[in-house]
Design an enzyme around this catalytic site. Sequence first.
Site, PDB file in Angstrom:
ATOM      1  N   LEU A  37       0.839  -1.142  -0.230  1.00  0.00           N
ATOM      2  CA  LEU A  37      -0.013   0.066  -0.149  1.00  0.00           C
ATOM      3  C   LEU A  37       0.967   1.154  -0.060  1.00  0.00           C
ATOM      4  CD1 LEU A  37      -2.504  -1.363   2.542  1.00  0.00           C
ATOM      5  CD2 LEU A  37      -2.783  -1.311   0.174  1.00  0.00           C
TER       6      LEU A  37
ATOM      7  N   LYS B 169      15.302   0.106   6.276  1.00  0.00           N
ATOM      8  CA  LYS B 169      14.927   0.782   4.697  1.00  0.00           C
ATOM      9  C   LYS B 169      15.175   2.210   4.787  1.00  0.00           C
ATOM     10  CE  LYS B 169      12.295   1.496   0.643  1.00  0.00           C
ATOM     11  NZ  LYS B 169      11.078   1.426  -0.113  1.00  0.00           N
TER      12      LYS B 169
END
Lengths: 294, 294, 294, 294
Positions: free
Chosen positions: A64, A170
């Site tokens: 998403l 990340k």
Amino acid sequence: MKIGFIGVGLMGGPMAHNLLKAGYELKVFDLVPALLKPLIQDGAIAVDNARLAIEGVDCLITMLPASEHVLKLYLEEEALLDHIDPKTLVIDCSTIAPDVTKTVADAAAKQGITMLDAPVSGGTKGAQDGTLTFIVGGSATGFEAAQPILSAMGKNILHAGDHGAGQMAKICNNMLLAIHMAGTAEAIQLGVNNGLDPKVLSDIMVQSSGRNWSLELYNPYPGVMETAPASKAYQGGFKVNLMVKDLGLSQQAALLSHSSTPLGALARNLFNLHAAQGSEQLDFSSIQRFYKPK
Amino acid sequence: MKIGFIGVGLMGGPMAHNLLKAGYELKVFDLVPALLKPLIQDGAIAVDNARLAIEGVDCLITMLPASEHVLKLYLEEEALLDHIDPKTLVIDCSTIAPDVTKTVADAAAKQGITMLDAPVSGGTKGAQDGTLTFIVGGSATGFEAAQPILSAMGKNILHAGDHGAGQMAKICNNMLLAIHMAGTAEAIQLGVNNGLDPKVLSDIMVQSSGRNWSLELYNPYPGVMETAPASKAYQGGFKVNLMVKDLGLSQQAALLSHSSTPLGALARNLFNLHAAQGSEQLDFSSIQRFYKPK
Amino acid sequence: MKIGFIGVGLMGGPMAHNLLKAGYELKVFDLVPALLKPLIQDGAIAVDNARLAIEGVDCLITMLPASEHVLKLYLEEEALLDHIDPKTLVIDCSTIAPDVTKTVADAAAKQGITMLDAPVSGGTKGAQDGTLTFIVGGSATGFEAAQPILSAMGKNILHAGDHGAGQMAKICNNMLLAIHMAGTAEAIQLGVNNGLDPKVLSDIMVQSSGRNWSLELYNPYPGVMETAPASKAYQGGFKVNLMVKDLGLSQQAALLSHSSTPLGALARNLFNLHAAQGSEQLDFSSIQRFYKPK
Amino acid sequence: MKIGFIGVGLMGGPMAHNLLKAGYELKVFDLVPALLKPLIQDGAIAVDNARLAIEGVDCLITMLPASEHVLKLYLEEEALLDHIDPKTLVIDCSTIAPDVTKTVADAAAKQGITMLDAPVSGGTKGAQDGTLTFIVGGSATGFEAAQPILSAMGKNILHAGDHGAGQMAKICNNMLLAIHMAGTAEAIQLGVNNGLDPKVLSDIMVQSSGRNWSLELYNPYPGVMETAPASKAYQGGFKVNLMVKDLGLSQQAALLSHSSTPLGALARNLFNLHAAQGSEQLDFSSIQRFYKPK
């Protein structure tokens, strides 16, 4: 093995294709029904809402756009966590705020559900080629269970730590990437403004301590590297607005953890100023243009 | 072949040793006579002043601390350029301002002297091991003539362009190095402050787009890389005050060329603030400490 | 007129005193009961929980440390909004995130309750002397109704706009304050490092275009202004950790609104680095020390 | 009293006019002869070279664009210092690097000449109206002797200290000005992006601790202040390229004195980036546009 897959846009679409190719049965859902068609042709079963995508599956994967969509799907509007079978392995591949990831994973744990955060890097090309890198947060057993599935979509499957650690790693990586990309652009422009050839200077720095991923594989100066976005008018690649989003997540995490990231904060502002000048849709190495005297 | 060598300190000393080892005859001079002794033992001829070092040599090499010393030696106090035989190849290995290099090289050219700027990277260890990188500015024929000599002291001999290009390329490289070193320290600290393991995070980023020389070969977080200065209390290596000097040269060049280097300017200030906190003599990767919450 | 007052710490305590002095009847509550004693002596009625503080009052004032406390009190744990009489004027004087303010004010509006955000500036001294500045967000009628009450505690009552505008204006102001305070410290230190007298330089800049509130009323260099915190070892005043909090709110607002604030982001990091060096409890003008060579 | 005046451009021209108006006899010189005409009409004597401008005068005033012009005139090409009568009071009103000022003033002192650095602020309007601020470096007796002369051209005559102190104080002031101008633009834009009215926000901050010269007298947001350059499409005023020059001088001074000026360095880069986008000739408050989302 049956997998539910929610969110099959630019990234999720090709990822789902690769799962089908690897032999997994897929139930797919997206708010934009048109995105489901190519997957149906490849054998996926399209369903009409998110709840149907979790029925009878062994694993749920979601991809998403942002934190609020993940919250809505799992906890708020759709409240999927109240309906997921605890035996289902849940993998959220969205790139979102680590504290939101933790909130959702904690709620999942209360229901006995194993949840992983597994944001990716590698862009749409990596998604198509099945060469993504997954940076995974969650339990060791969850990580082990997810490996064969993630391997069908990516090349490097890395375990960063507990819930949220995938997101956090990340974010740290992309902040560092933004810093050395903008730093590389600055260094090359400084050299060019002083009469150096950008290719010669790049070659020298790649052989010296200035070496970094941006300089070596993704040179931001047009013409230095034929295959880089810089030599294709900064088309394709990783867009400026996505880098701005990731840099925003890094700054949010820095605020929450009382961390100092002066270079990261400046990088976020430089890319944001660059975006505001109409460069949102260009590859992020176009930051080179920001430094170029007009 | 006879070589004159002026400036035989921490860097120049071992460089001269390697020339002797390679069979060159050496005339050496330094303002600190004690530095000459070990070279005499290895067969060098020590002389009493700079002018004597240029008599009857085929090549002159200088390795001095800063712009003002180079100006004094070649143009002002000693005015060596007025006395050097035009057949002598002149190589200045000092790291100084590119505009000063150009001024001296232009004056040399007027006398018919071939001059090169050849600043090095690789530190005292590279100087001792003969593995320095030379980044050379000057004519192609000068570069060719210098190669065998420089190869006796280094491993990579790179041609950056015309006069001053060696300095300029080194300055660009070291600015980029400072940016990714400080950026790496920020990213790791942000991860650690959010519960990540510095080694796991470093491993992940090395395999991802955050990869850079600092992260891969010179990790600034203590304990991640056994052989790095970070794991030896930041002793040895490349000192903070030398990085501050090089960053100062980059900013001077940016001012003169009307270049924008926001990250480079901030990096200079971060390392300068770090130095002012008593870290001048530590390895430059100690910038990690600057980010660490006390 | 009866007022409920929740949160009577360093700021709320003296504010409540001034309301008593002005003749208002007060019901007071705090999670730390000891804070209630001096107010009881002055005629306030202490109550045992937050709900009791809203019974039968015409106005509720809250002064809490951060966003999460405001959320807990009004919407979550205590859910005061479900119990407040719609005729009660609610004024939150806490400095919190504007988006949280809006969430709470929207929920209040749904219950028919008039709510204002009215963060203050002026510090503990302003709270004691009744000379605070209130920067108010909310409807014009709410603002009008609040004025006599706020005037009992402050000197300047300013209307910034609709819900959240008070918070937003305060955040903008404090970001600008941090920028010119740190900028003033930089400019003075640059002068001093170049031989200027800090007092002479300050006098010159106050008469020139460098003039700003920090320079004129709160000079950060020790000895320049006898009454400033700088001349009292940076004791008292507005603490570094509070400035770091406000700068964090500004950066959160910048992220949410896609705004570029490179100087604001850097100021947040400079104050955060300064705090991490053990200066959290000093007055924020101690940023001068951050720039001082050791 | 006779005065020689060299450099009668945008600033020097009106300054010379004001001296004539005050009754001084003037010998004027400029490399652009056309600039001399209006002064001749007002009674000045135009001369053909710099040397003639110093003959028989009691005072020499120079107003030149940059360091190199001052060096050429006094020390190098023209070497005026070798020809000036030691009784002549020499006042350089150029804004140049403090170290260059010191070099020239030291050379003057060796010849027994009293020299002052007296850079101005106030722009072309201040020059025309005779309301400039002079920030003066040099001896107390020199300062005293210069006061009546400078008073004919300006309103505030400030003594900053010894040789170079005038330059240094001006540089510090203008660095601080750039910081609070850009900071003000950031704060207002952050507010506007969050729904605040720029005028209401400005009014609130002027009454609060965010107050500064830029906000109060020179508001950078179009429409807030009718008479400010911002409301006239940023025409007139103090041009971006001049601010970039002064910020460059501040950074040069910071490098030479090992000072940390992270905000000053960033401000220099922001204005330089803004200039490079084609804004060189706009008023410096146009930095507001740099922050505006397109």
